[in-house]
Design a protein around this motif. Structure first.
Motif, mmCIF file in Angstrom:
data_model
loop_
_atom_site.group_PDB
_atom_site.id
_atom_site.type_symbol
_atom_site.label_atom_id
_atom_site.label_comp_id
_atom_site.label_asym_id
_atom_site.label_seq_id
_atom_site.Cartn_x
_atom_site.Cartn_y
_atom_site.Cartn_z
ATOM 1 N N ARG A 146 9.831 5.510 -6.249
ATOM 2 C CA ARG A 146 8.613 5.343 -5.443
ATOM 3 C C ARG A 146 8.986 5.330 -3.962
ATOM 4 N NH1 ARG A 146 6.207 0.156 -8.435
ATOM 5 N NH2 ARG A 146 4.676 0.208 -6.766
ATOM 6 N N PRO A 147 8.010 5.244 -3.071
ATOM 7 C CA PRO A 147 8.348 5.169 -1.650
ATOM 8 C C PRO A 147 9.244 3.964 -1.360
ATOM 9 C CG PRO A 147 6.011 5.599 -1.934
ATOM 10 C CD PRO A 147 6.558 5.276 -3.297
ATOM 11 N N GLY A 148 10.151 4.143 -0.427
ATOM 12 C CA GLY A 148 11.056 3.049 -0.059
ATOM 13 C C GLY A 148 10.361 2.075 0.883
ATOM 14 N N ALA A 173 4.643 14.366 9.440
ATOM 15 C CA ALA A 173 3.421 13.943 10.142
ATOM 16 C C ALA A 173 2.589 13.004 9.281
ATOM 17 C CB ALA A 173 2.605 15.182 10.528
ATOM 18 N N THR A 174 2.512 13.307 7.985
ATOM 19 C CA THR A 174 1.719 12.447 7.091
ATOM 20 C C THR A 174 2.300 11.047 7.037
ATOM 21 O OG1 THR A 174 1.123 14.373 5.777
ATOM 22 C CG2 THR A 174 0.805 12.226 4.751
ATOM 23 N N CYS A 175 3.622 10.949 6.899
ATOM 24 C CA CYS A 175 4.221 9.619 6.733
ATOM 25 C C CYS A 175 4.318 8.856 8.047
ATOM 26 C CB CYS A 175 5.590 9.725 6.070
ATOM 27 S SG CYS A 175 5.953 8.269 5.051
ATOM 28 N N ALA A 176 4.208 9.558 9.190
ATOM 29 C CA ALA A 176 4.212 8.850 10.478
ATOM 30 C C ALA A 176 3.055 7.854 10.547
ATOM 31 C CB ALA A 176 4.129 9.847 11.630
ATOM 32 N N ARG A 224 0.836 -1.211 0.000
ATOM 33 C CA ARG A 224 0.000 0.000 0.000
ATOM 34 C C ARG A 224 0.866 1.254 0.000
ATOM 35 N NH1 ARG A 224 -4.472 -0.758 4.475
ATOM 36 N NH2 ARG A 224 -5.114 1.266 3.647
ATOM 37 N N VAL A 225 1.968 1.225 0.762
ATOM 38 C CA VAL A 225 2.864 2.387 0.770
ATOM 39 C C VAL A 225 3.414 2.636 -0.632
ATOM 40 C CG1 VAL A 225 5.049 3.307 1.626
ATOM 41 C CG2 VAL A 225 3.559 2.084 3.182
ATOM 42 N N SER A 226 3.680 1.582 -1.361
ATOM 43 C CA SER A 226 4.402 1.713 -2.632
ATOM 44 C C SER A 226 3.633 2.557 -3.661
ATOM 45 C CB SER A 226 4.717 0.332 -3.217
ATOM 46 O OG SER A 226 3.557 -0.249 -3.746
ATOM 47 N N CYS A 267 1.622 5.169 -2.535
ATOM 48 C CA CYS A 267 1.166 6.354 -1.814
ATOM 49 C C CYS A 267 1.597 7.629 -2.560
ATOM 50 C CB CYS A 267 1.750 6.360 -0.400
ATOM 51 S SG CYS A 267 1.225 7.796 0.571
ATOM 52 N N ARG A 268 0.667 8.577 -2.649
ATOM 53 C CA ARG A 268 0.959 9.862 -3.296
ATOM 54 C C ARG A 268 0.459 11.005 -2.409
ATOM 55 N NH1 ARG A 268 2.402 8.723 -8.478
ATOM 56 N NH2 ARG A 268 2.186 10.884 -9.138
ATOM 57 N N ALA A 269 0.528 10.800 -1.097
ATOM 58 C CA ALA A 269 -0.083 11.762 -0.169
ATOM 59 C C ALA A 269 0.678 13.079 -0.070
ATOM 60 C CB ALA A 269 -0.208 11.118 1.218
ATOM 61 N N CYS A 270 1.956 13.105 -0.423
ATOM 62 C CA CYS A 270 2.755 14.334 -0.299
ATOM 63 C C CYS A 270 3.167 14.803 -1.694
ATOM 64 C CB CYS A 270 4.003 14.087 0.537
ATOM 65 S SG CYS A 270 3.686 13.314 2.132
ATOM 66 N N PRO A 271 2.430 15.761 -2.272
ATOM 67 C CA PRO A 271 2.671 16.145 -3.674
ATOM 68 C C PRO A 271 4.114 16.572 -3.955
ATOM 69 C CG PRO A 271 0.660 17.145 -2.821
ATOM 70 C CD PRO A 271 1.313 16.478 -1.660
ATOM 71 N N ARG A 272 4.721 17.326 -3.017
ATOM 72 C CA ARG A 272 6.092 17.798 -3.260
ATOM 73 C C ARG A 272 7.064 16.615 -3.353
ATOM 74 N NH1 ARG A 272 10.835 20.357 -0.073
ATOM 75 N NH2 ARG A 272 10.356 18.723 1.443
ATOM 76 N N LEU A 273 6.891 15.627 -2.501
ATOM 77 C CA LEU A 273 7.808 14.481 -2.503
ATOM 78 C C LEU A 273 7.538 13.551 -3.687
ATOM 79 C CD1 LEU A 273 8.107 13.637 1.295
ATOM 80 C CD2 LEU A 273 9.290 15.332 -0.089
ATOM 81 N N VAL A 274 6.269 13.412 -4.045
ATOM 82 C CA VAL A 274 5.947 12.602 -5.226
ATOM 83 C C VAL A 274 6.627 13.218 -6.452
ATOM 84 C CG1 VAL A 274 4.092 11.875 -6.779
ATOM 85 C CG2 VAL A 274 3.780 11.713 -4.297
ATOM 86 N N ASP A 275 6.530 14.535 -6.553
ATOM 87 C CA ASP A 275 7.145 15.211 -7.697
ATOM 88 C C ASP A 275 8.662 15.021 -7.688
ATOM 89 O OD1 ASP A 275 7.068 17.090 -9.966
ATOM 90 O OD2 ASP A 275 8.216 18.355 -8.605
ATOM 91 N N TRP A 276 9.275 15.155 -6.515
ATOM 92 C CA TRP A 276 10.740 15.052 -6.427
ATOM 93 C C TRP A 276 11.223 13.633 -6.740
ATOM 94 C CZ3 TRP A 276 14.814 17.868 -6.836
ATOM 95 C CH2 TRP A 276 16.042 17.444 -6.328
ATOM 96 N N ARG A 277 10.569 12.647 -6.110
ATOM 97 C CA ARG A 277 11.033 11.262 -6.317
ATOM 98 C C ARG A 277 10.922 10.878 -7.790
ATOM 99 N NH1 ARG A 277 5.522 8.479 -3.676
ATOM 100 N NH2 ARG A 277 4.630 7.911 -5.669
ATOM 101 N N GLU A 278 9.845 11.362 -8.440
ATOM 102 C CA GLU A 278 9.635 10.965 -9.838
ATOM 103 C C GLU A 278 10.480 11.801 -10.796
ATOM 104 O OE1 GLU A 278 5.377 10.972 -10.319
ATOM 105 O OE2 GLU A 278 5.147 9.180 -9.066
ATOM 106 N N ARG A 319 9.053 8.079 3.731
ATOM 107 C CA ARG A 319 9.427 7.010 2.795
ATOM 108 C C ARG A 319 9.710 7.472 1.380
ATOM 109 N NH1 ARG A 319 7.082 1.593 5.405
ATOM 110 N NH2 ARG A 319 6.784 2.474 7.441
ATOM 111 N N CYS A 320 9.540 8.752 1.118
ATOM 112 C CA CYS A 320 9.893 9.257 -0.207
ATOM 113 C C CYS A 320 11.079 10.199 -0.092
ATOM 114 C CB CYS A 320 8.712 9.996 -0.834
ATOM 115 S SG CYS A 320 7.345 8.887 -1.200
ATOM 116 N N ALA A 321 11.946 10.179 -1.099
ATOM 117 C CA ALA A 321 13.134 11.028 -1.090
ATOM 118 C C ALA A 321 12.731 12.499 -1.082
ATOM 119 C CB ALA A 321 13.976 10.731 -2.323
HETATM 120 FE FE1 SF4 Z 1 3.199 8.742 1.141
HETATM 121 FE FE2 SF4 Z 1 5.106 8.878 2.996
HETATM 122 FE FE3 SF4 Z 1 5.709 9.267 0.434
HETATM 123 FE FE4 SF4 Z 1 4.270 11.093 1.771
HETATM 124 S S1 SF4 Z 1 6.416 10.500 2.164
HETATM 125 S S2 SF4 Z 1 3.870 10.318 -0.332
HETATM 126 S S3 SF4 Z 1 3.042 9.766 3.148
HETATM 127 S S4 SF4 Z 1 4.951 7.358 1.354
#
Ligand code: SF4
Length: 228
Positions: free
Chosen positions: A43-45, A131-134, A9-11, A13-24, A117-119
Motif C-alpha cells: 500500500r502507500p508508504g 503531480a497527483t501525489c504532490a 487517508r493516504v493508506s 489511496c488508489r488515484a494512480c492505477p499503474r502504481l496501484v497495480d504495481w504495488r499490489e 507514496r506508492c512504489a
Molecule cells: Fe495515491 Fe500517491 Fe499512491 Fe498515487 S502514488 S495512488 S496519489 S498514494
C-alpha cells in the motif's frame, strides 16, 4: 485533521492505477526469494518519524521490496541502511538500523515522507503520478505549517515535489524555480511569511552510495546543516 488522519487517508489511496497495480502485484507475486515468506504491505508508504518535527525529509518513492514490503519509510533496503545510519550518527535516530516495524526505531526532531507514496516500476513515477501525489505532500506541509523550519529532499523528484506542493499551497517560491543540486539551498515562505529552508541532497540509493557520488560524510554534513 492530524498527520495521522492524512496517513490513514493516504493508506487507501488508489488515484494512480499503474502504481496501484504495481504495488499490489509485487506484494502478491513479485517477491524476492529472500522475502518469500514475509507478508507485504503493498500500500502507500505512510510518513514516519517525530510528529512534532520541525524538519522534514522528502524522499522519492517506496522501494518495491523495501517500504512496499515493510510498510515503513526507508525500511528494509540498502537505501534505508545508509540513511538511518546517518540519522543515528547525527542524533536524529535512536538506533542505526531500520529492519521492520516494531524494531524500536524512533526519530527525534525529524519526519520522513515520500514525494510519491506508492512504489513505481523502475523507481520512476510519471509526471502525472508525481503531480497527483504532490497533493498528499501538500496536506502534510499544510499541517506542519509554521512549525516546519526546513525540508531536505533526497534527489530531484523530492525537490520538485516539495516545490509543487508548496506552490499549490500558495507559498512564496522563488522564480524561476531553483534547480536541485547536492547541498543547494533556497528559502520558501508560507502565507504568513514564515521561512522554510529547502535543502537538496543526493538520493541515498545504491546507485549513488555504491559509486561514491554520495558518501556518509556528505550526507552527515547536510543533515547537520538542518539544525537551527
Ligand atoms: Fe495515491 Fe500517491 Fe499512491 Fe498515487 S502514488 S495512488 S496519489 S498514494
Amino acid at each position: 485533521a492530524t498527520l495521522a488522519d492524512v496517513d490513514a487517508r493516504v493508506s487507501v489511496c488508489r488515484a494512480c492505477p499503474r502504481l496501484v497495480d504495481w504495488r499490489e502485484t509485487v506484494a502478491r507475486q513479485g517477491r524476492r526469494a529472500s522475502f518469500a515468506n514475509q507478508p507485504y504491505w503493498g500500500r502507500p508508504g505512510p510518513s514516519f518519524g517525530d510528529p512534532d518535527a520541525d524538519a522534514l525529509i522528502v524522499g522519492l518513492a517506496p522501494a518495491a521490496n523495501g517500504t512496499n514490503r515493510t510498510g515503513r519509510m526507508f525500511t528494509g533496503d540498502a537505501s534505508g541502511d545508509f540513511l538511518y545510519a546517518a540519522l543515528h550518527r547525527t542524533g536524529y535516530a535512536n538506533q542505526p538500523t531500520s529492519v521492520a516495524a516494531g524494531d524500536g526505531l524512533e526519530l527525534d526532531g525529524i519526519r520522513i515522507v515520500a514525494a510519491v507514496r506508492c512504489a513505481p516500476p523502475a523507481n520512476a513515477p510519471t509526471p502525472s503520478e508525481r503531480a497527483t501525489c504532490a497533493t498528499w505532500l501538500g496536506r502534510d506541509l499544510d499541517l506542519l505549517g509554521d512549525r516546519l523550519r526546513v525540508i531536505m529532499t533526497l534527489g530531484e523528484i523530492g525537490w520538485r515535489g516539495a516545490l509543487a506542493a508548496a506552490t499549490t499551497l500558495g507559498w512564496d517560491v522563488p522564480r524561476p524555480r531553483p534547480r536541485f543540486g547536492h547541498a543547494v539551498e533556497t528559502t520558501l515562505r508560507t502565507p504568513t511569511g514564515h521561512p522554510v529552508r529547502l535543502v537538496g541532497c543526493f538520493h541515498v540509493s545504491p546507485h549513488n552510495t555504491y559509486t561514491g557520488r554520495l558518501t556518509p560524510d556528505m550526507l552527515d554534513a547536510v543533515l547537520a546543516s538542518l539544525r537551527p
